[in-house]
Design an enzyme around this catalytic site. Structure first.
Site, PDB file in Angstrom:
ATOM      1  N   GLU A   1      36.335 -16.387 -43.866  1.00  0.00           N
ATOM      2  CA  GLU A   1      36.411 -14.940 -43.650  1.00  0.00           C
ATOM      3  C   GLU A   1      35.644 -14.539 -42.388  1.00  0.00           C
ATOM      4  OE1 GLU A   1      34.813 -13.429 -47.266  1.00  0.00           O
ATOM      5  OE2 GLU A   1      36.649 -13.782 -48.390  1.00  0.00           O
TER       6      GLU A   1
ATOM      7  N   ASP B   1      42.848  -9.129 -55.397  1.00  0.00           N
ATOM      8  CA  ASP B   1      43.438  -9.235 -56.740  1.00  0.00           C
ATOM      9  C   ASP B   1      43.123  -7.976 -57.536  1.00  0.00           C
ATOM     10  OD1 ASP B   1      40.777 -10.999 -56.457  1.00  0.00           O
ATOM     11  OD2 ASP B   1      40.717  -9.910 -58.349  1.00  0.00           O
TER      12      ASP B   1
HETATM   13  N1  ADE Z   1      36.428 -11.640 -54.773  1.00  0.00           N
HETATM   14  C1  ADE Z   1      37.736 -11.417 -54.685  1.00  0.00           C
HETATM   15  N2  ADE Z   1      38.250 -11.051 -55.890  1.00  0.00           N
HETATM   16  C2  ADE Z   1      37.210 -11.053 -56.757  1.00  0.00           C
HETATM   17  C3  ADE Z   1      37.074 -10.769 -58.127  1.00  0.00           C
HETATM   18  N3  ADE Z   1      38.109 -10.410 -58.863  1.00  0.00           N
HETATM   19  N4  ADE Z   1      35.855 -10.868 -58.682  1.00  0.00           N
HETATM   20  C4  ADE Z   1      34.800 -11.230 -57.948  1.00  0.00           C
HETATM   21  N5  ADE Z   1      34.847 -11.509 -56.650  1.00  0.00           N
HETATM   22  C5  ADE Z   1      36.051 -11.415 -56.047  1.00  0.00           C
END
Ligand code: ADE
Length: 273
Positions: free
Chosen positions: A38, A231
Protein backbone atom coordinates in the site's frame (compact mmCIF):
# COMPACT_ATOMS: atom_id res chain seq x y z
CA UNK A 1 -23.48 26.47 39.75
CA UNK A 2 -23.01 26.95 36.02
CA UNK A 3 -20.64 29.90 36.18
CA UNK A 4 -19.03 31.94 33.40
CA UNK A 5 -15.84 30.06 34.21
CA UNK A 6 -17.52 26.69 33.51
CA UNK A 7 -18.81 28.08 30.24
CA UNK A 8 -15.33 29.26 29.23
CA UNK A 9 -13.82 25.89 30.11
CA UNK A 10 -16.43 24.07 28.01
CA UNK A 11 -15.84 26.46 25.14
CA UNK A 12 -12.07 25.86 25.14
CA UNK A 13 -12.56 22.10 25.54
CA UNK A 14 -14.77 22.16 22.43
CA UNK A 15 -12.14 24.17 20.55
CA UNK A 16 -9.36 21.74 21.42
CA UNK A 17 -11.37 18.61 20.62
CA UNK A 18 -12.24 19.76 17.13
CA UNK A 19 -8.89 21.04 15.86
CA UNK A 20 -9.37 22.44 12.39
CA UNK A 21 -6.86 21.28 9.86
CA UNK A 22 -7.39 24.50 7.93
CA UNK A 23 -5.94 26.56 10.78
CA UNK A 24 -2.72 24.56 10.99
CA UNK A 25 0.61 25.14 9.26
CA UNK A 26 2.20 21.76 8.76
CA UNK A 27 5.90 21.36 8.09
CA UNK A 28 6.27 17.65 8.75
CA UNK A 29 3.74 14.88 8.12
CA UNK A 30 4.27 11.34 9.41
CA UNK A 31 2.43 8.78 7.28
CA UNK A 32 2.21 5.32 8.88
CA UNK A 33 1.04 2.80 6.27
CA UNK A 34 1.19 -0.71 7.64
CA UNK A 35 1.40 -2.79 4.47
CA UNK A 36 4.39 -2.43 2.15
CA UNK A 37 2.30 -2.86 -1.02
CA UNK A 38 0.00 0.00 0.00
CA UNK A 39 2.91 2.33 0.75
CA UNK A 40 5.08 1.65 -2.29
CA UNK A 41 3.18 3.59 -4.99
CA UNK A 42 2.87 6.63 -2.70
CA UNK A 43 6.58 6.51 -1.84
CA UNK A 44 7.40 6.31 -5.55
CA UNK A 45 4.90 9.03 -6.46
CA UNK A 46 6.60 11.46 -4.06
CA UNK A 47 10.11 10.24 -4.90
CA UNK A 48 10.85 9.56 -1.22
CA UNK A 49 14.20 8.01 -0.27
CA UNK A 50 14.65 5.05 2.04
CA UNK A 51 16.33 6.15 5.31
CA UNK A 52 18.80 3.62 6.71
CA UNK A 53 19.08 3.54 10.51
CA UNK A 54 15.89 5.57 11.09
CA UNK A 55 14.60 2.89 13.47
CA UNK A 56 16.63 1.10 16.16
CA UNK A 57 18.24 -2.22 15.24
CA UNK A 58 16.11 -5.35 15.76
CA UNK A 59 12.97 -3.54 14.60
CA UNK A 60 11.39 -4.49 11.27
CA UNK A 61 10.05 -1.00 10.48
CA UNK A 62 11.04 0.93 7.33
CA UNK A 63 11.17 4.69 6.74
CA UNK A 64 11.12 6.83 3.59
CA UNK A 65 11.59 10.60 3.57
CA UNK A 66 11.42 13.56 1.23
CA UNK A 67 9.75 16.93 0.73
CA UNK A 68 6.47 18.03 -0.77
CA UNK A 69 5.55 21.74 -1.00
CA UNK A 70 8.40 22.47 1.46
CA UNK A 71 6.78 20.05 3.89
CA UNK A 72 8.82 17.09 5.13
CA UNK A 73 7.06 13.77 4.53
CA UNK A 74 8.04 10.62 6.41
CA UNK A 75 6.31 7.42 5.34
CA UNK A 76 6.82 4.46 7.67
CA UNK A 77 5.73 0.89 7.13
CA UNK A 78 5.72 -1.86 9.72
CA UNK A 79 7.91 -4.16 7.65
CA UNK A 80 7.73 -7.93 7.37
CA UNK A 81 7.50 -10.52 10.12
CA UNK A 82 10.73 -12.26 11.01
CA UNK A 83 9.75 -13.29 14.57
CA UNK A 84 7.21 -15.95 13.54
CA UNK A 85 9.08 -16.62 10.32
CA UNK A 86 6.04 -15.96 8.09
CA UNK A 87 7.50 -13.04 6.12
CA UNK A 88 4.04 -11.42 6.12
CA UNK A 89 3.34 -7.71 6.76
CA UNK A 90 3.34 -6.87 10.48
CA UNK A 91 -0.37 -5.99 10.66
CA UNK A 92 -2.22 -5.21 13.89
CA UNK A 93 -2.00 -2.88 16.84
CA UNK A 94 1.29 -3.95 18.48
CA UNK A 95 3.60 -3.16 15.58
CA UNK A 96 1.57 -0.09 14.52
CA UNK A 97 1.86 1.45 17.99
CA UNK A 98 5.54 0.68 18.37
CA UNK A 99 6.50 1.79 14.86
CA UNK A 100 4.55 5.04 15.18
CA UNK A 101 5.98 5.74 18.64
CA UNK A 102 9.54 5.26 17.44
CA UNK A 103 8.96 7.39 14.35
CA UNK A 104 7.48 10.27 16.37
CA UNK A 105 10.29 10.08 18.93
CA UNK A 106 12.86 10.07 16.15
CA UNK A 107 11.27 13.11 14.49
CA UNK A 108 11.49 14.94 17.84
CA UNK A 109 15.11 13.92 18.34
CA UNK A 110 15.92 15.14 14.80
CA UNK A 111 14.61 18.60 15.78
CA UNK A 112 11.77 18.52 13.23
CA UNK A 113 8.84 16.94 15.07
CA UNK A 114 5.95 15.64 12.97
CA UNK A 115 2.88 17.88 13.28
CA UNK A 116 0.37 15.49 11.76
CA UNK A 117 0.02 11.71 11.77
CA UNK A 118 -1.75 10.74 8.56
CA UNK A 119 -2.49 7.01 8.83
CA UNK A 120 -3.43 5.46 5.49
CA UNK A 121 -4.65 1.98 4.66
CA UNK A 122 -7.55 -0.30 3.88
CA UNK A 123 -10.60 -0.98 6.02
CA UNK A 124 -13.89 -2.81 6.13
CA UNK A 125 -16.97 -0.67 5.37
CA UNK A 126 -20.61 -1.02 6.45
CA UNK A 127 -23.72 -1.31 4.31
CA UNK A 128 -25.73 0.07 7.23
CA UNK A 129 -23.61 3.25 7.07
CA UNK A 130 -23.90 3.59 3.29
CA UNK A 131 -20.36 2.36 2.65
CA UNK A 132 -19.27 0.70 -0.60
CA UNK A 133 -16.12 -0.98 -1.94
CA UNK A 134 -13.49 1.61 -2.92
CA UNK A 135 -14.98 4.41 -0.83
CA UNK A 136 -12.44 6.75 0.75
CA UNK A 137 -13.09 7.72 4.36
CA UNK A 138 -11.45 10.50 6.36
CA UNK A 139 -11.85 9.56 10.00
CA UNK A 140 -13.58 11.74 12.55
CA UNK A 141 -12.68 9.54 15.52
CA UNK A 142 -11.42 6.13 16.55
CA UNK A 143 -12.17 3.42 19.13
CA UNK A 144 -11.39 -0.24 19.78
CA UNK A 145 -14.02 -2.93 19.23
CA UNK A 146 -12.26 -5.98 20.70
CA UNK A 147 -11.15 -4.75 24.12
CA UNK A 148 -13.89 -5.96 26.42
CA UNK A 149 -13.18 -5.23 30.11
CA UNK A 150 -16.49 -5.24 31.99
CA UNK A 151 -15.22 -3.44 35.10
CA UNK A 152 -16.29 0.18 35.73
CA UNK A 153 -13.64 2.54 34.37
CA UNK A 154 -11.75 -0.20 32.54
CA UNK A 155 -14.73 -0.63 30.22
CA UNK A 156 -14.26 2.95 28.99
CA UNK A 157 -10.47 2.52 28.88
CA UNK A 158 -10.87 -0.63 26.79
CA UNK A 159 -13.02 1.08 24.18
CA UNK A 160 -10.39 3.83 24.04
CA UNK A 161 -12.54 6.31 22.16
CA UNK A 162 -10.67 9.33 20.76
CA UNK A 163 -12.00 12.27 18.80
CA UNK A 164 -9.46 13.10 16.13
CA UNK A 165 -8.77 15.95 13.72
CA UNK A 166 -11.91 17.41 12.17
CA UNK A 167 -11.74 16.51 8.45
CA UNK A 168 -15.18 17.84 7.44
CA UNK A 169 -14.08 20.70 5.20
CA UNK A 170 -11.38 18.62 3.52
CA UNK A 171 -13.80 15.73 2.95
CA UNK A 172 -16.32 18.10 1.35
CA UNK A 173 -13.65 19.68 -0.82
CA UNK A 174 -12.20 16.36 -1.99
CA UNK A 175 -15.50 14.47 -2.20
CA UNK A 176 -14.72 11.83 0.44
CA UNK A 177 -16.82 10.32 3.19
CA UNK A 178 -16.25 10.86 6.90
CA UNK A 179 -16.82 8.49 9.78
CA UNK A 180 -15.55 6.75 12.87
CA UNK A 181 -13.02 3.95 12.48
CA UNK A 182 -12.89 1.15 15.03
CA UNK A 183 -9.94 -1.15 15.46
CA UNK A 184 -9.42 -4.79 16.41
CA UNK A 185 -6.73 -7.39 15.89
CA UNK A 186 -8.84 -9.66 13.66
CA UNK A 187 -9.81 -9.34 10.02
CA UNK A 188 -13.13 -11.01 10.74
CA UNK A 189 -15.45 -10.26 13.66
CA UNK A 190 -17.61 -11.91 16.29
CA UNK A 191 -21.03 -10.79 17.58
CA UNK A 192 -19.50 -8.93 20.54
CA UNK A 193 -17.23 -6.94 18.17
CA UNK A 194 -20.29 -5.94 16.19
CA UNK A 195 -22.08 -4.73 19.34
CA UNK A 196 -19.08 -2.52 20.08
CA UNK A 197 -18.87 -1.31 16.47
CA UNK A 198 -22.57 -0.38 16.56
CA UNK A 199 -22.18 1.38 19.92
CA UNK A 200 -19.26 3.38 18.50
CA UNK A 201 -21.22 4.14 15.31
CA UNK A 202 -18.36 2.73 13.19
CA UNK A 203 -18.21 3.41 9.46
CA UNK A 204 -14.80 1.75 9.08
CA UNK A 205 -13.22 -1.32 10.68
CA UNK A 206 -9.45 -1.69 10.62
CA UNK A 207 -6.54 -3.20 12.57
CA UNK A 208 -4.44 -0.15 13.52
CA UNK A 209 -6.17 3.25 13.64
CA UNK A 210 -7.04 3.39 17.35
CA UNK A 211 -3.56 2.33 18.45
CA UNK A 212 -1.82 4.82 16.13
CA UNK A 213 -4.17 7.60 17.29
CA UNK A 214 -3.35 6.68 20.92
CA UNK A 215 0.35 7.12 20.25
CA UNK A 216 -0.27 10.38 18.37
CA UNK A 217 -2.34 11.71 21.28
CA UNK A 218 0.46 10.78 23.69
CA UNK A 219 2.76 13.02 21.61
CA UNK A 220 0.09 15.72 21.31
CA UNK A 221 0.14 15.37 17.51
CA UNK A 222 -3.19 15.37 15.61
CA UNK A 223 -4.29 12.12 13.93
CA UNK A 224 -6.00 11.79 10.55
CA UNK A 225 -7.05 8.42 9.13
CA UNK A 226 -7.36 7.95 5.35
CA UNK A 227 -9.05 4.59 4.82
CA UNK A 228 -10.24 2.84 1.67
CA UNK A 229 -12.92 0.14 1.84
CA UNK A 230 -11.92 -3.34 0.60
CA UNK A 231 -14.87 -5.32 2.01
CA UNK A 232 -18.31 -4.89 3.47
CA UNK A 233 -18.40 -6.04 7.09
CA UNK A 234 -22.20 -6.50 7.19
CA UNK A 235 -22.42 -7.82 3.62
CA UNK A 236 -22.97 -11.38 2.34
CA UNK A 237 -19.37 -12.32 1.44
CA UNK A 238 -16.65 -13.75 3.70
CA UNK A 239 -14.34 -10.86 4.66
CA UNK A 240 -11.11 -12.56 3.64
CA UNK A 241 -12.40 -13.39 0.13
CA UNK A 242 -13.68 -9.89 -0.46
CA UNK A 243 -10.55 -8.33 1.05
CA UNK A 244 -8.20 -10.29 -1.24
CA UNK A 245 -10.42 -9.72 -4.28
CA UNK A 246 -10.52 -5.94 -3.79
CA UNK A 247 -7.11 -5.24 -2.27
CA UNK A 248 -5.63 -4.30 -5.62
CA UNK A 249 -8.38 -1.86 -6.64
CA UNK A 250 -8.53 -0.40 -3.13
CA UNK A 251 -4.77 0.16 -3.21
CA UNK A 252 -5.28 2.06 -6.48
CA UNK A 253 -8.04 4.12 -4.91
CA UNK A 254 -5.72 4.89 -2.00
CA UNK A 255 -3.03 5.95 -4.46
CA UNK A 256 -5.44 8.36 -6.04
CA UNK A 257 -6.56 9.75 -2.69
CA UNK A 258 -3.30 10.06 -0.77
CA UNK A 259 -1.59 12.67 -2.95
CA UNK A 260 -4.81 14.74 -2.94
CA UNK A 261 -5.05 14.61 0.85
CA UNK A 262 -1.36 15.46 1.21
CA UNK A 263 -1.80 18.31 -1.26
CA UNK A 264 -4.69 19.66 0.79
CA UNK A 265 -2.79 19.31 4.04
CA UNK A 266 0.42 20.93 2.82
CA UNK A 267 -0.89 23.59 0.44
CA UNK A 268 -3.95 25.34 1.75
CA UNK A 269 -3.59 28.44 -0.41
CA UNK A 270 -6.95 29.98 -1.15
CA UNK A 271 -8.90 27.62 1.08
CA UNK A 272 -11.31 28.91 3.63
CA UNK A 273 -13.23 27.19 6.34
N1 ADE B 1 -8.74 -4.07 6.45
C1 ADE B 1 -9.47 -4.20 5.35
N2 ADE B 1 -10.67 -4.78 5.62
C2 ADE B 1 -10.68 -5.01 6.96
C3 ADE B 1 -11.61 -5.56 7.85
N3 ADE B 1 -12.78 -6.01 7.44
N4 ADE B 1 -11.29 -5.63 9.15
C4 ADE B 1 -10.10 -5.18 9.58
N5 ADE B 1 -9.17 -4.64 8.80
C5 ADE B 1 -9.46 -4.54 7.49
Amino acid sequence: PFTACTFLLLFFAALVSSTKLESMTIQHVLVPIVMEAEAKPFVEHLGLESVEGFFPPHTPFLAYQGEHHSCKVTVVTMGKDTVYGTGMDNVGTTSAALGTFLALSRSEADGNPAQLVMNAGTCGGFQRQGGGIGDVYLTTGVAHHDRRIPIPGFDVYGIGKLETLNPTTMAKTLGYKTGICTTGNSLDWVEKDDEFMKDSNASCKDMEAASIAWIAKMHDVPYLGVKVVTDIVDGPHPTQDEFLENLHSAAKSLQDALPKVLEYVTDKTGQSD
